[in-house]
Design a protein around this motif. Structure first.
Motif, mmCIF file in Angstrom:
data_model
loop_
_atom_site.group_PDB
_atom_site.id
_atom_site.type_symbol
_atom_site.label_atom_id
_atom_site.label_comp_id
_atom_site.label_asym_id
_atom_site.label_seq_id
_atom_site.Cartn_x
_atom_site.Cartn_y
_atom_site.Cartn_z
ATOM 1 N N GLU A 349 -4.233 -3.553 4.792
ATOM 2 C CA GLU A 349 -4.994 -4.786 4.602
ATOM 3 C C GLU A 349 -5.931 -4.652 3.411
ATOM 4 O OE1 GLU A 349 -5.150 -2.920 7.324
ATOM 5 O OE2 GLU A 349 -4.171 -4.018 8.961
ATOM 6 N N LEU A 350 -5.994 -5.725 2.589
ATOM 7 C CA LEU A 350 -6.850 -5.732 1.411
ATOM 8 C C LEU A 350 -7.660 -7.015 1.362
ATOM 9 C CD1 LEU A 350 -4.224 -4.492 -1.216
ATOM 10 C CD2 LEU A 350 -6.164 -3.173 -0.356
ATOM 11 N N LEU A 351 -8.953 -6.887 1.076
ATOM 12 C CA LEU A 351 -9.842 -8.022 0.847
ATOM 13 C C LEU A 351 -10.275 -8.007 -0.615
ATOM 14 C CD1 LEU A 351 -12.122 -7.737 4.021
ATOM 15 C CD2 LEU A 351 -10.124 -9.201 3.710
ATOM 16 N N PRO A 352 -10.867 -9.098 -1.115
ATOM 17 C CA PRO A 352 -11.331 -9.099 -2.508
ATOM 18 C C PRO A 352 -12.318 -7.976 -2.787
ATOM 19 C CG PRO A 352 -11.272 -11.333 -1.659
ATOM 20 C CD PRO A 352 -11.002 -10.432 -0.490
ATOM 21 N N ALA A 353 -12.106 -7.274 -3.903
ATOM 22 C CA ALA A 353 -12.955 -6.175 -4.389
ATOM 23 C C ALA A 353 -12.856 -4.916 -3.539
ATOM 24 C CB ALA A 353 -14.409 -6.604 -4.519
ATOM 25 N N THR A 354 -11.802 -4.784 -2.726
ATOM 26 C CA THR A 354 -11.616 -3.560 -1.959
ATOM 27 C C THR A 354 -10.631 -2.634 -2.667
ATOM 28 O OG1 THR A 354 -9.846 -4.564 -0.635
ATOM 29 C CG2 THR A 354 -12.084 -4.676 0.247
ATOM 30 N N ALA A 355 -10.728 -1.352 -2.313
ATOM 31 C CA ALA A 355 -9.825 -0.335 -2.853
ATOM 32 C C ALA A 355 -9.469 0.629 -1.730
ATOM 33 C CB ALA A 355 -10.482 0.416 -4.002
ATOM 34 N N LYS A 356 -8.180 0.941 -1.607
ATOM 35 C CA LYS A 356 -7.722 1.861 -0.576
ATOM 36 C C LYS A 356 -6.698 2.828 -1.153
ATOM 37 C CE LYS A 356 -8.591 -1.077 3.453
ATOM 38 N NZ LYS A 356 -8.004 -1.709 4.664
ATOM 39 N N VAL A 357 -6.522 3.952 -0.460
ATOM 40 C CA VAL A 357 -5.530 4.954 -0.822
ATOM 41 C C VAL A 357 -4.484 4.994 0.279
ATOM 42 C CG1 VAL A 357 -5.121 7.427 -1.116
ATOM 43 C CG2 VAL A 357 -7.089 6.358 -2.205
ATOM 44 N N ALA A 358 -3.216 5.007 -0.100
ATOM 45 C CA ALA A 358 -2.124 5.120 0.869
ATOM 46 C C ALA A 358 -1.116 6.132 0.351
ATOM 47 C CB ALA A 358 -1.463 3.765 1.111
ATOM 48 N N ASP A 359 -0.792 7.134 1.175
ATOM 49 C CA ASP A 359 0.111 8.211 0.780
ATOM 50 C C ASP A 359 1.453 8.081 1.489
ATOM 51 O OD1 ASP A 359 -1.696 9.518 -0.911
ATOM 52 O OD2 ASP A 359 -2.635 10.556 0.769
ATOM 53 N N MET A 360 2.522 8.372 0.754
ATOM 54 C CA MET A 360 3.866 8.350 1.324
ATOM 55 C C MET A 360 4.685 9.484 0.741
ATOM 56 S SD MET A 360 5.733 5.237 -0.815
ATOM 57 C CE MET A 360 7.403 5.856 -0.628
ATOM 58 N N VAL A 361 5.740 9.845 1.446
ATOM 59 C CA VAL A 361 6.745 10.754 0.911
ATOM 60 C C VAL A 361 7.979 9.922 0.614
ATOM 61 C CG1 VAL A 361 8.218 12.748 1.360
ATOM 62 C CG2 VAL A 361 5.845 12.742 2.163
ATOM 63 N N ALA A 362 8.478 10.012 -0.619
ATOM 64 C CA ALA A 362 9.651 9.232 -1.014
ATOM 65 C C ALA A 362 10.896 9.898 -0.426
ATOM 66 C CB ALA A 362 9.742 9.153 -2.539
ATOM 67 N N ASP A 363 11.240 9.527 0.800
ATOM 68 C CA ASP A 363 12.315 10.218 1.514
ATOM 69 C C ASP A 363 13.562 9.366 1.726
ATOM 70 O OD1 ASP A 363 11.240 8.461 3.317
ATOM 71 O OD2 ASP A 363 10.835 9.943 4.890
ATOM 72 N N ARG A 364 13.594 8.140 1.183
ATOM 73 C CA ARG A 364 14.757 7.288 1.377
ATOM 74 C C ARG A 364 15.224 6.727 0.034
ATOM 75 N NH1 ARG A 364 13.530 3.785 6.916
ATOM 76 N NH2 ARG A 364 12.821 5.555 8.180
ATOM 77 N N PRO A 365 16.201 7.370 -0.599
ATOM 78 C CA PRO A 365 16.688 6.865 -1.888
ATOM 79 C C PRO A 365 17.192 5.437 -1.792
ATOM 80 C CG PRO A 365 17.474 9.102 -1.511
ATOM 81 C CD PRO A 365 16.857 8.641 -0.219
ATOM 82 N N GLY A 366 16.958 4.701 -2.861
ATOM 83 C CA GLY A 366 17.382 3.309 -2.918
ATOM 84 C C GLY A 366 16.297 2.456 -3.540
ATOM 85 N N THR A 367 16.585 1.180 -3.687
ATOM 86 C CA THR A 367 15.595 0.220 -4.184
ATOM 87 C C THR A 367 15.095 -0.596 -3.008
ATOM 88 O OG1 THR A 367 16.570 0.107 -6.397
ATOM 89 C CG2 THR A 367 15.197 -1.738 -5.719
ATOM 90 N N TRP A 368 13.777 -0.648 -2.861
ATOM 91 C CA TRP A 368 13.137 -1.259 -1.705
ATOM 92 C C TRP A 368 12.130 -2.316 -2.161
ATOM 93 C CZ3 TRP A 368 15.189 0.508 2.833
ATOM 94 C CH2 TRP A 368 15.864 1.727 2.785
ATOM 95 N N LEU A 369 11.624 -3.047 -1.191
ATOM 96 C CA LEU A 369 10.713 -4.151 -1.483
ATOM 97 C C LEU A 369 9.288 -3.806 -1.078
ATOM 98 C CD1 LEU A 369 10.668 -7.147 -2.475
ATOM 99 C CD2 LEU A 369 10.836 -7.820 -0.065
ATOM 100 N N MET A 370 8.336 -4.088 -1.973
ATOM 101 C CA MET A 370 6.911 -4.063 -1.650
ATOM 102 C C MET A 370 6.388 -5.482 -1.820
ATOM 103 S SD MET A 370 3.719 -2.081 -3.490
ATOM 104 C CE MET A 370 3.860 -3.033 -4.992
ATOM 105 N N HIS A 371 5.629 -5.961 -0.857
ATOM 106 C CA HIS A 371 5.173 -7.347 -0.950
ATOM 107 C C HIS A 371 3.952 -7.569 -0.080
ATOM 108 C CE1 HIS A 371 6.739 -8.641 3.079
ATOM 109 N NE2 HIS A 371 7.618 -7.670 2.856
ATOM 110 N N CYS A 372 3.309 -8.715 -0.290
ATOM 111 C CA CYS A 372 2.249 -9.153 0.605
ATOM 112 C C CYS A 372 2.912 -9.811 1.813
ATOM 113 C CB CYS A 372 1.317 -10.141 -0.096
ATOM 114 S SG CYS A 372 -0.021 -10.737 0.981
ATOM 115 N N GLN A 373 2.477 -9.397 3.006
ATOM 116 C CA GLN A 373 3.092 -9.902 4.229
ATOM 117 C C GLN A 373 2.617 -11.308 4.588
ATOM 118 O OE1 GLN A 373 5.501 -7.795 6.178
ATOM 119 N NE2 GLN A 373 5.923 -9.932 6.643
#
Length: 548
Positions: A349-373
Motif C-alpha cells: 500500500e502506498l499513500l502520497p509522499a510515502t516510501a517503502k522497501v519491498a524485497d523479492m527473489v526473482a525465481d520465476r522466469p518469464g514476463t509478468w505484470l506489475m500494476h496498481c490493484q
C-alpha cells in the motif's frame, strides 16, 4: 504536428551548446514569478553544512540540472501489455511539456549521464551510506524558479530547498540560469534501523510551487545504505539489483499547470483545452480525461527496462506522490515480496509522499505484470511489465550491467554495447570497425548542422549531421537510428551505428595493444571518445571479430 515541430526546433535552438539558461526562453507552461533567492549574477553561494564545507573524504558529489522536455506518456503508441487500443483521450495527445531533473558527469554540465530506462521520468538516484554527505550542484535550465527539497536527510535552512516567504533559505528558489550546491547529511536517522532492510529510500522534489512542480515531473529519490551491511561501493550487500517505482496520477489539464500538448490539426483536443469558461461537468470531464495514471511517468505498459535475472535478490523502492486520489496498491504477478523487512505479501500500500522497501527473489522466469490493484487506476493505464530472464540468457537486457543506481561506474554518458572488427588481412584497406552505441544529447536535438566525431587512440573521424540521420565523412559513416522524420532526436539519447573504414584504424588498435600480429588479444578493449557539439564523451568497448 506543425505546432509540435515549431516548438521542438525553437527549444532545440535554446538548448544547443550549454542549453537554455535565458529566462526569456520559450515558456510552454505558465510562468511562476516568485522572487528567487539565488540569481545567476550571485554565482553558487551554497556548498556548506551549517556554515562549514563538508569533509570531501565523506562527500559524494552529484551534478543535476532541471531542463524542459516534451514527455511522451506512451512512446510505443499502444498498450504494450494487453494489446488493446489506447483511450481516445490519450490518443488525442500523448505528450506534454515537463521539466525534469537530469544528471551530468561533472561541473561543466555538458555531458548528460545515461539514465536507465526503468526510471522513466524520475530524476537521478542520489545515494550514499549513513555518515556520508551528499553535495548536489543544481543548475536551473528552465524558465521558472525551482529547487531541490529532500525528505529524510539532515540539512540547514539554506539546503532545505523549500520556499516560504520571509523565512526562505538561500536554496529555496533558484532563478533560471542560476546554480546552487545543496549539502545534505545522511545521519543515523536517515539510514535503516538494525531491524529494517539494509537500505532505504527518500524522495526529493522541487518545492517552490510544490505540487505543481511535482506534476511537471520534478521528483527523484535518495538511497541510504547501512555501512555495516554495505559493499565497498555503498550498495547493500544482500541485494543483487535495485528497482524504483513511483505511482502517481499526473494531472495534464490546463487549469493545473499541465504541459502544452500537440493540438495542431486536432480541433477536438483544442476545444477541450481551450481557456473559455466551461460548465462544472465539462471541467470535471476535462480533468478526468487529461489524467495520466502512470508508473514512473509511463502508462499502459510503456515503462521498459524492468528486467532481472533468475535467482537475483531484487529490492524495489516504492513511492507514492500526488493528491487525495493517489491511494495505490502495488501488486506483482508471479512474485512474493517482503515489505520493509516485516511481512510477506504481493501487494504494497502506498499513500502520497510515502516510501517503502519491498524485497523479492526473482525465481520465476518469464514476463509478468506489475500494476496498481485499484481497479480504476489499472483500467486507465497504471501497469508495466517486468521480466525475469532464465539462467544462461544473454543479449536481451541492455541494462544488465547497471543493477544499482547512482554509482560512479554507472554514470556513463556514452555506451558501446557492440564493437566488431572486420579484418581483411589480404587488403587492410578493406578492414573496418563497426560500432553500435548510445550517447546523450540535448533534448531535442536537430541533426542538420550538428557535428560529431569519433576518436580511437590518435585517429579521429569527423561527421556532419544530416536531416536524414545518415552522417557521412571521409573516414566512414554514422547513422542515427532514432531520428524522427523531421531530423530531430527526442528523449536526450541518440542511438547510432557507425562504421570506421581504413587501415589507419587497425594501426591504432595495434598501438593500443588490442591487436597483435593481426590477431585480437585476449579480452581486447578499446578506449573511445565521441564529441557531440561541445560535449566530450568517453567509453571503453569490448572488441570482437565480426565472425564471432
Amino acid at each position: 504536428m506543425r505546432l509540435r515541430l515549431r516548438a521542438l526546433l525553437l527549444l532545440a535552438g535554446s538548448l544547443s551548446g550549454v542549453h537554455a539558461q535565458d529566462p526569456a526562453s520559450p515558456q510552454p507552461l505558465r510562468a511562476v514569478y516568485e522572487t528567487p533567492t539565488v540569481t545567476r549574477e550571485m554565482g553558487d553561494v551554497g556548498g556548506k553544512f551549517f556554515g562549514t564545507p563538508p569533509d570531501p573524504a565523506k562527500t559524494r558529489h552529484f551534478y543535476v540540472a532541471a531542463e524542459p522536455e516534451l514527455w511522451d506518456f506512451a512512446p510505443q503508441g499502444a498498450d504494450a501489455v494487453c494489446g488493446k487500443p489506447l483511450p481516445s483521450s490519450l490518443l488525442l495527445f500523448r505528450s506534454s511539456w515537463k521539466i525534469r531533473y537530469v544528471q551530468y558527469a561533472d561541473a561543466a554540465f555538458t555531458a548528460r549521464v545515461l539514465q536507465p530506462d526503468r526510471l522513466g521520468i524520475l530524476g537521478p538516484v542520489l545515494r550514499g551510506t549513513t555518515g556520508e554527505y551528499l553535495a548536489v550542484t543544481f543548475l536551473n535550465r528552465s524558465w521558472r524558479p525551482l529547487s531541490m527539497h529532500p525528505h529524510g536527510v539532515r540539512y540547514d535552512k539554506d539546503s532545505e530547498g523549500s520556499f516560504e516567504k520571509g523565512t526562505a533559505g538561500r536554496g529555496a528558489a533558484i532563478a533560471p540560469g542560476a546554480s546552487f550546491t545543496y549539502v545534505w547529511k545522511l545521519d543515523e536517522t536517515s539510514g535503516p534501523r538494525p531491524g529494517e532492510p539494509s537500505s532505504k529510500a527518500w524522495l526529493y522534489h522541487s518545492h517552490v510551487e510544490g505540487d505543481d512542480e511535482i506534476n511537471l515531473g520534478l521528483a527523484g529519490f535518495i538511497v541510504v545504505t547501512d555501512p555495516l551491511r554495505a559493499r565497498p561501493d555503498g550498495t547493500p550487500n544482500d541485494v543483487d539489483r535495485e528497482m524504483g517505482a513511483l505511482f502517481k496520477i499526473f494531472d495534464e489539464s490546463a487549469a493545473n499547470g499541465a504541459g502544452t500538448p500537440d493540438l495542431d490539426d486536432q480541433p477536438e483536443a483544442a476545444s477541450m483545452l481551450s481557456t473559455e469558461s466551461h460548465s462544472w461537468s465539462t471541467e470535471r470531464q476535462l480533468t478526468e480525461e487529461t489524467q495520466r495514471h502512470a508508473i514512473n511517468g509511463r502508462v499502459f505498459g510503456n515503462l521498459t527496462g524492468l528486467n532481472m535475472n533468475a535467482g537475483e535478490r531484487v529490492r524495489w523502492y516504492l513511492f507514492g506522490l500526488g493528491s487525495e486520489q493517489d491511494f495505490h496498491t502495488a501488486h506483482w504477478h508471479g512474485a512474493r515480496l517482503v515489505e520493509n523487512g516485516r511481512h510477506r505479501s504481493d501487494v504494497v500500500e502506498l499513500l502520497p509522499a510515502t516510501a517503502k522497501v519491498a524485497d523479492m527473489v526473482a525465481d520465476r522466469p518469464g514476463t509478468w505484470l506489475m500494476h496498481c490493484q485499484v481497479g480504476e487506476h489499472m483500467n486507465r493505464g497504471m501497469f508495466a511489465p517486468f521480466t525475469v530472464f532464465p539462467p544462461g540468457a544473454s543479449g536481451t537486457d541492455r541494462e544488465s550491467d547497471i543493477p544499482f543506481f547512482g554509482l560512479p561506474e554507472s554514470l556513463a554518458t556514452l555506451r558501446i554495447p557492440s564493437a566488431e572488427l572486420v579484418l581483411n588481412k589480404q587488403d587492410m584497406r578493406g578492414s573496418e570497425i563497426d560500432l553500435t552505441g548510445q550517447v546523450t544529447v540535448p533534448n531535442p536535438m536537430p541533426l542538420l548542422g550538428s557535428a560529431f566525431s569519433i576518436q580511437i587512440g590518435g585517429k579521429r573521424a569527423a561527421f556532419q549531421g544530416d536531416r536524414s540521420g545518415v552522417c557521412s565523412g571521409p573516414e566512414g559513416v554514422l547513422i542515427v537510428t532514432n531520428a524522427t522524420s523531421y531530423g530531430v532526436v527526442l528523449g536526450s539519447v541518440l542511438r547510432f551505428e557507425a562504421t570506421l573504414k581504413g587501415p589507419e584504424w587497425i594501426e591504432e588498435l595495434t598501438k593500443l595493444g588490442a591487436l597483435k600480429d593481426g590477431v585480437l588479444t585476449e579480452n581486447a578493449t578499446m578506449p573511445l571518445a565521441m564529441q557531440v557539439g561541445p560535449a566530450l564523451h568517453t567509453a571503453s568497448a569490448q572488441l570482437k571479430l565480426a565472425s564471432e
